[in-house]
Design an enzyme around this catalytic site. Structure first.
Site, PDB file in Angstrom:
ATOM      1  N   LYS A 117      -2.502   4.274  -4.697  1.00 38.20           N
ATOM      2  CA  LYS A 117      -1.263   5.019  -4.994  1.00 38.20           C
ATOM      3  C   LYS A 117      -1.222   6.264  -4.120  1.00 38.20           C
ATOM      4  CE  LYS A 117       2.438   4.852  -7.614  1.00 38.20           C
ATOM      5  NZ  LYS A 117       3.362   3.720  -7.578  1.00 38.20           N
TER       6      LYS A 117
ATOM      7  N   SER B 243       6.776  -0.095  -7.258  1.00 41.71           N
ATOM      8  CA  SER B 243       6.506   0.823  -8.368  1.00 41.71           C
ATOM      9  C   SER B 243       7.501   0.547  -9.492  1.00 41.71           C
ATOM     10  CB  SER B 243       6.566   2.275  -7.872  1.00 41.71           C
ATOM     11  OG  SER B 243       5.978   3.139  -8.813  1.00 41.71           O
TER      12      SER B 243
END
Length: 550
Positions: free
Chosen positions: A193, A391
């Site tokens: 991430k 996401s």
């Protein structure tokens, strides 16, 4: 003296009258633009018409009708609707009066998947024996990728091609933050991430570099393969040319290399198309715009048998696009309402959820995910992924019956993070202090004037981990996998659609039309109408809703 005051008074009155008249002209012109922009007059192409597709601007899935942009066109970025272009090409393909397509401009900015969708439509257009010609003064990489499918690519003799490959260059702000005395406390789950890395590192992490190399390599392989095939150049040779710095090469070299067919000015390109049509060079070239061809009426389909295409484009947030906006956002309130309406609409037999989003709020994504699963209980819902469905974009997609992605779609990034600023250092630098008295342990949680203590860090990290666990659960349920299986391909890692198919994050590769076909099959539909949602609202309706706080 009396005459002087008379003249001054008359002049003053004249100025006010002139200003009043100018204001009226401005207002009526403005209203005229608004009305004309909301009206769509059906267009009937005549023989030897050519569809002109202007490649100047930024491609999005669906544009917002904004008369302000029309009035102050130089103040707003021009947005081009991918859906409108594909629709116009499809209508032109079956219209006998339209003989070809003329791709003009070249200052195009677009996601790879959007270009891929238009290229497919152009390929099908050519299969009907019609021509595609491209002309530009300069081709951006997106414009050249799209134009490479043309039968002939024409470049202005003084023009250039900016074909350079793909690169990612994130900026890192830790040094600046240190100088300012600002610290960002990072809470995240997911090795890959990378959205928070600019605020915690001074260069890419090894994990981020690995994923960038992987998915950019996949994207460029797809792009270069298609260009090489269209231009009849070996892919290895194409990459050699790209590595020569084509943007600074002379136009004659671009012709010799096979990237360009010929050099002409715009009048020469027009005359070339007239030659293909067999018309007199003295006659004007009959060009029709994408907007005109999109307005051509076609048979809608069987009443009461609809496939709804719900477009969700932009960041996932609680805000809504306003009357003066030119880009879209995905509001949880709006899309919960839209999905409920589609679920309860008996005429709608299936839903195609078109997602083009890099993500956003996890909470808002959860609300939309829930409504997707409610639709799924009643009728088929198929996701069609655009340039991005990453996401939160993947979150709102994972509950559907079937997921279709382009090979070059950016998806995955199943991870979650939060950032908390601490400005104590900045306050000290500028002479500001604070003090606190509280009744309970976490009463001042969120106080940015002091460092976060260990108990607060544990609380915040636990909250982020809980959010990640929920995200994994939603994906596992939707993809019929265990949470451990999803976690092994999650951790915030970004994948292309092609890669996502191999690891089970998507079901099929294709575009919007393929998704519609799957929806029709799952709903057992033969003859059906395709209806786009949310319904486009005119300027005054949006303005009224904003004033009423809706």
């Amino acid at each position: 003296m009396k005459d002087f005051f008379k003249m001054m008074f008359a002049s003053t009155i004249g100025v006010f009258i002139a200003l009043f008249l100018v204001s009226l002209v401005f207002i009526f012109s403005f209203i005229g633009i608004i009305i004309s922009s909301s009206q769509q007059v059906s267009y009937a192409p005549t023989e030897n018409t050519v569809l002109e597709v202007d490649l100047s601007g930024t491609i999005v899935d669906r544009t917002i009708d904004n008369p302000i942009a029309a009035f102050f066109e130089n103040e707003y970025e021009q947005y081009i609707s991918m859906i409108d272009i594909v629709d116009a090409i499809d209508k032109a393909r079956t219209n006998n009066n339209i003989k070809g397509i003329y791709l003009t401009g070249g200052n195009l900015s677009a996601g790879i998947s959007s270009v891929e969708a238009i290229r497919k439509a152009l390929t099908e257009f050519k299969e009907n024996g019609k021509f595609v010609v491209a002309y530009a003064g300069n081709y951006t990489q997106s414009a050249y990728y799209l134009s490479s499918v043309a039968d002939k690519i024409i470049l202005n003799p003084q023009g250039m091609i900016d074909l350079h490959g793909l690169a990612a260059t994130p900026m890192f702000y830790t040094g600046l933050l240190d100088k300012l005395g600002v610290k960002l406390e990072i809470f995240k789950v997911g090795t890959f991430k990378s959205a928070v890395e600019p605020f915690m590192l001074d260069k890419m992490s090894d994990a981020n570099r690995e994923q960038l190399k992987s998915y950019m390599g996949s994207l460029w392989y797809n792009v270069s393969c298609q260009i090489a095939e269209s231009r009849n150049i070996e892919q290895e040779k194409l990459n050699q040319l790209v590595n020569e710095g084509l943007v600074l090469k002379e136009s004659q070299y671009l012709v010799a290399s096979g990237l360009i067919d010929t050099l002409m000015y715009s009048t020469g390109a027009s005359d070339y198309i007239k030659g293909l049509l067999g018309t007199d060079l003295k006659e004007d070239l009959k060009l029709a715009s994408v907007k005109q061809i999109s307005s051509v009426q076609t048979t809608k389909g069987k009443s009461g048998q609809e496939i709804a295409v719900l477009f969700a484009e932009g960041e996932i947030t609680n805000a809504q696009s306003g009357a003066f906006e030119t880009t879209s956002v995905i509001s949880d309130k709006e899309y919960v309402k839209e999905l409920r309406k589609l679920k309860d609409n008996n005429d709608v037999k299936a839903v195609v959820f078109r997602v083009n989003s890099p993500g956003g709020s996890a909470y808002m994504s959860e609300q939309i995910w829930k409504e997707v699963t409610e639709v799924k209980k009643v009728k088929p819902i198929i996701v069609s992924m655009g340039d991005y469905a990453a996401s939160g974009g993947y979150y709102i997609s994972c509950g559907a019956d079937w997921i279709v992605a382009e090979p070059t779609t950016i998806t995955g990034s199943i991870g979650i993070f939060g950032m908390f600023p601490v400005v104590e250092g900045l306050m000290n630098k500028i002479g500001i202090s604070s003090d606190t008295e509280k009744t309970n342990k976490f009463a001042d949680l969120g106080n940015i004037s002091r460092p976060i203590n260990s108990d607060e860090k544990a609380l915040l990290q636990n909250y982020i981990e809980k959010g990640y666990d929920t995200f994994l659960s939603r994906c596992a349920e939707g993809r019929n996998k265990t949470k451990a299986e999803i976690d092994s391909i999650a951790q915030g890692r970004v994948w292309t659609g092609e890669q996502a198919l191999k690891i089970g994050l998507v079901d099929e590769l294709g575009g919007l039309n393929e998704a519609i076909g799957i929806a029709a099959k799952k709903a057992n539909l033969g003859n059906y109408a395709i209806v786009h949602y949310p319904e486009k609202k005119d300027f005054f309706t949006i303005l009224f809703e904003e004033s009423m706080g809706e």
